[in-house]
Design a protein around this motif. Sequence first.
Motif, PDB file in Angstrom:
ATOM      1  N   ALA A   1       0.827  -1.206   0.000  1.00 59.05           N
ATOM      2  CA  ALA A   1       0.000   0.000   0.000  1.00 59.05           C
ATOM      3  C   ALA A   1       0.861   1.255   0.000  1.00 59.05           C
ATOM      4  CB  ALA A   1      -0.925  -0.010   1.220  1.00 59.05           C
ATOM      5  N   PHE A   2       2.000   1.201   0.662  1.00 65.69           N
ATOM      6  CA  PHE A   2       2.883   2.370   0.713  1.00 65.69           C
ATOM      7  C   PHE A   2       3.532   2.630  -0.642  1.00 65.69           C
ATOM      8  CE2 PHE A   2       6.494   4.947   1.872  1.00 65.69           C
ATOM      9  CZ  PHE A   2       5.995   5.740   2.897  1.00 65.69           C
ATOM     10  N   PHE A   3       4.017   1.572  -1.307  1.00 66.73           N
ATOM     11  CA  PHE A   3       4.644   1.749  -2.616  1.00 66.73           C
ATOM     12  C   PHE A   3       3.644   2.247  -3.655  1.00 66.73           C
ATOM     13  CE2 PHE A   3       8.124  -1.264  -1.249  1.00 66.73           C
ATOM     14  CZ  PHE A   3       9.143  -0.342  -1.395  1.00 66.73           C
ATOM     15  N   LYS A   4       2.389   1.866  -3.528  1.00 73.11           N
ATOM     16  CA  LYS A   4       1.374   2.334  -4.472  1.00 73.11           C
ATOM     17  C   LYS A   4       1.174   3.844  -4.384  1.00 73.11           C
ATOM     18  CE  LYS A   4      -1.484  -1.811  -5.035  1.00 73.11           C
ATOM     19  NZ  LYS A   4      -2.827  -2.405  -4.796  1.00 73.11           N
ATOM     20  N   SER A   5       1.386   4.412  -3.192  1.00 69.77           N
ATOM     21  CA  SER A   5       1.149   5.842  -2.995  1.00 69.77           C
ATOM     22  C   SER A   5       2.301   6.706  -3.507  1.00 69.77           C
ATOM     23  CB  SER A   5       0.918   6.140  -1.507  1.00 69.77           C
ATOM     24  OG  SER A   5       2.092   5.888  -0.755  1.00 69.77           O
ATOM     25  N   LEU A   6       3.441   6.114  -3.860  1.00 63.79           N
ATOM     26  CA  LEU A   6       4.577   6.894  -4.337  1.00 63.79           C
ATOM     27  C   LEU A   6       4.355   7.327  -5.785  1.00 63.79           C
ATOM     28  CD1 LEU A   6       7.533   4.790  -2.866  1.00 63.79           C
ATOM     29  CD2 LEU A   6       6.446   6.814  -1.896  1.00 63.79           C
ATOM     30  N   PRO A   7       4.840   8.504  -6.165  1.00 60.60           N
ATOM     31  CA  PRO A   7       4.608   8.987  -7.545  1.00 60.60           C
ATOM     32  C   PRO A   7       5.327   8.143  -8.586  1.00 60.60           C
ATOM     33  CG  PRO A   7       6.141  10.425  -6.363  1.00 60.60           C
ATOM     34  CD  PRO A   7       5.591   9.472  -5.349  1.00 60.60           C
ATOM     35  N   TYR A   8       4.703   8.019  -9.731  1.00 60.88           N
ATOM     36  CA  TYR A   8       5.263   7.222 -10.824  1.00 60.88           C
ATOM     37  C   TYR A   8       6.211   8.036 -11.721  1.00 60.88           C
ATOM     38  CZ  TYR A   8       2.071   3.346  -9.888  1.00 60.88           C
ATOM     39  OH  TYR A   8       1.416   2.288  -9.303  1.00 60.88           O
ATOM     40  N   GLU A   9       6.148   9.373 -11.628  1.00 60.04           N
ATOM     41  CA  GLU A   9       6.924  10.191 -12.563  1.00 60.04           C
ATOM     42  C   GLU A   9       8.424   9.991 -12.390  1.00 60.04           C
ATOM     43  OE1 GLU A   9       2.898  11.687 -12.197  1.00 60.04           O
ATOM     44  OE2 GLU A   9       4.458  11.231 -10.713  1.00 60.04           O
ATOM     45  N   ILE A  10       8.888   9.910 -11.137  1.00 61.95           N
ATOM     46  CA  ILE A  10      10.330   9.763 -10.906  1.00 61.95           C
ATOM     47  C   ILE A  10      10.809   8.404 -11.425  1.00 61.95           C
ATOM     48  CG2 ILE A  10      12.110   9.670  -9.129  1.00 61.95           C
ATOM     49  CD1 ILE A  10      10.427  11.545  -7.464  1.00 61.95           C
ATOM     50  N   GLU A  11       9.995   7.379 -11.199  1.00 60.05           N
ATOM     51  CA  GLU A  11      10.360   6.050 -11.687  1.00 60.05           C
ATOM     52  C   GLU A  11      10.392   6.015 -13.213  1.00 60.05           C
ATOM     53  OE1 GLU A  11       8.948   1.401 -10.982  1.00 60.05           O
ATOM     54  OE2 GLU A  11       7.681   3.075 -10.366  1.00 60.05           O
ATOM     55  N   GLU A  12       9.435   6.684 -13.845  1.00 54.11           N
ATOM     56  CA  GLU A  12       9.419   6.730 -15.309  1.00 54.11           C
ATOM     57  C   GLU A  12      10.619   7.491 -15.852  1.00 54.11           C
ATOM     58  OE1 GLU A  12       5.677   8.455 -16.139  1.00 54.11           O
ATOM     59  OE2 GLU A  12       4.517   6.618 -15.714  1.00 54.11           O
ATOM     60  N   ALA A  13      11.000   8.564 -15.153  1.00 55.27           N
ATOM     61  CA  ALA A  13      12.174   9.321 -15.589  1.00 55.27           C
ATOM     62  C   ALA A  13      13.439   8.473 -15.477  1.00 55.27           C
ATOM     63  CB  ALA A  13      12.320  10.589 -14.757  1.00 55.27           C
ATOM     64  N   ALA A  14      13.549   7.672 -14.414  1.00 56.90           N
ATOM     65  CA  ALA A  14      14.707   6.790 -14.268  1.00 56.90           C
ATOM     66  C   ALA A  14      14.721   5.721 -15.360  1.00 56.90           C
ATOM     67  CB  ALA A  14      14.685   6.136 -12.884  1.00 56.90           C
ATOM     68  N   THR A  15      13.553   5.240 -15.751  1.00 61.94           N
ATOM     69  CA  THR A  15      13.480   4.249 -16.829  1.00 61.94           C
ATOM     70  C   THR A  15      13.947   4.844 -18.144  1.00 61.94           C
ATOM     71  OG1 THR A  15      11.603   3.187 -15.704  1.00 61.94           O
ATOM     72  CG2 THR A  15      11.945   2.664 -18.032  1.00 61.94           C
ATOM     73  N   VAL A  16      13.543   6.087 -18.392  1.00 64.63           N
ATOM     74  CA  VAL A  16      13.985   6.765 -19.619  1.00 64.63           C
ATOM     75  C   VAL A  16      15.496   6.949 -19.625  1.00 64.63           C
ATOM     76  CG1 VAL A  16      13.831   8.921 -20.920  1.00 64.63           C
ATOM     77  CG2 VAL A  16      11.764   7.911 -19.938  1.00 64.63           C
ATOM     78  N   ASP A  17      16.075   7.193 -18.466  1.00 65.85           N
ATOM     79  CA  ASP A  17      17.524   7.374 -18.367  1.00 65.85           C
ATOM     80  C   ASP A  17      18.290   6.066 -18.430  1.00 65.85           C
ATOM     81  OD1 ASP A  17      17.216  10.083 -18.179  1.00 65.85           O
ATOM     82  OD2 ASP A  17      17.286  10.132 -15.978  1.00 65.85           O
ATOM     83  N   GLY A  18      17.571   4.949 -18.513  1.00 65.53           N
ATOM     84  CA  GLY A  18      18.230   3.665 -18.667  1.00 65.53           C
ATOM     85  C   GLY A  18      18.511   2.924 -17.373  1.00 65.53           C
ATOM     86  N   ALA A  19      17.870   3.300 -16.270  1.00 65.57           N
ATOM     87  CA  ALA A  19      18.098   2.616 -14.997  1.00 65.57           C
ATOM     88  C   ALA A  19      17.453   1.233 -15.023  1.00 65.57           C
ATOM     89  CB  ALA A  19      17.514   3.434 -13.844  1.00 65.57           C
ATOM     90  N   SER A  20      18.146   0.260 -14.485  1.00 67.00           N
ATOM     91  CA  SER A  20      17.606  -1.098 -14.417  1.00 67.00           C
ATOM     92  C   SER A  20      16.586  -1.205 -13.294  1.00 67.00           C
ATOM     93  CB  SER A  20      18.744  -2.099 -14.190  1.00 67.00           C
ATOM     94  OG  SER A  20      19.370  -1.850 -12.931  1.00 67.00           O
ATOM     95  N   HIS A  21      15.877  -2.334 -13.255  1.00 69.30           N
ATOM     96  CA  HIS A  21      14.876  -2.532 -12.203  1.00 69.30           C
ATOM     97  C   HIS A  21      15.521  -2.551 -10.822  1.00 69.30           C
ATOM     98  CE1 HIS A  21      11.724  -3.321 -15.112  1.00 69.30           C
ATOM     99  NE2 HIS A  21      12.511  -4.193 -15.736  1.00 69.30           N
ATOM    100  N   ILE A  22      16.680  -3.182 -10.709  1.00 70.91           N
ATOM    101  CA  ILE A  22      17.354  -3.249  -9.408  1.00 70.91           C
ATOM    102  C   ILE A  22      17.814  -1.864  -8.970  1.00 70.91           C
ATOM    103  CG2 ILE A  22      19.359  -4.194  -8.192  1.00 70.91           C
ATOM    104  CD1 ILE A  22      19.181  -6.654  -9.948  1.00 70.91           C
ATOM    105  N   ARG A  23      18.350  -1.087  -9.892  1.00 71.26           N
ATOM    106  CA  ARG A  23      18.802   0.256  -9.541  1.00 71.26           C
ATOM    107  C   ARG A  23      17.634   1.149  -9.158  1.00 71.26           C
ATOM    108  NH1 ARG A  23      22.509   4.290 -13.340  1.00 71.26           N
ATOM    109  NH2 ARG A  23      22.749   5.943 -11.758  1.00 71.26           N
ATOM    110  N   LYS A  24      16.532   1.043  -9.886  1.00 68.55           N
ATOM    111  CA  LYS A  24      15.355   1.842  -9.536  1.00 68.55           C
ATOM    112  C   LYS A  24      14.857   1.507  -8.144  1.00 68.55           C
ATOM    113  CE  LYS A  24      12.896   0.787 -13.136  1.00 68.55           C
ATOM    114  NZ  LYS A  24      11.706   0.707 -14.021  1.00 68.55           N
TER     115      LYS A  24
END
Length: 301
Positions: free
Chosen positions: A180-203
């Motif tokens: 429930a806590f992870f669901k409340s975190l914003p998705y924009e930062i995670e999406e930006a890290a994905t665009v920058d090429g961050a792996s799942h473990i690094r994210k």
Amino acid sequence: MTTITKTPGTKPLSAGRAPEPKRDLKIATGLSHVALVAWALITAGPLLWVLLASFKSNTEIFLGKPFALPNSFSFDTYVNAWSDAHIGRYFINSVFVVVISTAGTMLLGAMAAYVLARYKFPGNRAIYYLFVSGLAFPTFMALAPLFYILKGIGLLGSFTGLILVYIAYSLPFTIFFLAAFFKSLPYEIEEAATVDGASHIRKFFQIMMPMARSGLVSITIFNIVGQWNQYLLPVVIMSGPGADQKLLLTQGIAQISVSAGYQAEWSTLFAALVLTILPMIIVYAIFQRQIQAGLTAGAVK
């Protein structure tokens, strides 16, 4: 010139003055304060009595004034509890088991909760509900199966078996809380890290874990307190040859009170109780703000 007319039957309002609070609200606030003070006295009273009794002799506890101050504040009872009653050994055993099991619980629980909360795949909800269903399973119903399973794989009476059981015992609530806590975190930062090429473990470790710090601290404290105070699981698992050297604090205190019988040194027993309670009070006092922030952070996006 403009004339101001006054409506009959109305009272003029003073500028800048707030309306008076309602009387029933004052009564409810007063009653809530009285209830909180009474609850604090009921909770702190036994703890204070145990602390005072740890400095008294058996005569002072049973024949003197039970709620009076001790004749002298000597730490001999604590020295006896730590060395003669082997509370020091039990304390170290408990710290070792709780630290390792809490670290394993938080690592596995946070990873599982993150995947279940942020990724959509077939069977996602089924796996989540399977974990959460562990909250409805009473601990005492699993004692007999756990005993025979650990005995069959040779982990009965070992710290490894107890740590694995503690992790399995704590995972359902950890995953339920953190998902429930992870669901409340914003998705924009995670999406930006994905665009920058961050792996799942690094994210997960460099982005999501720092963002979820308050929730992780809260559930870590809950797991520490729950595992520190656990009694049934160690009694069943820590049995067999040489298990008396691997007892935890809850087992050691119970053994002191049972084995001594009518000749028990109650002040030593109360000193052992204080040594058991004090670490949890210190941990909660240090991380109180983080616990409160973690409990409320998931409520508002």
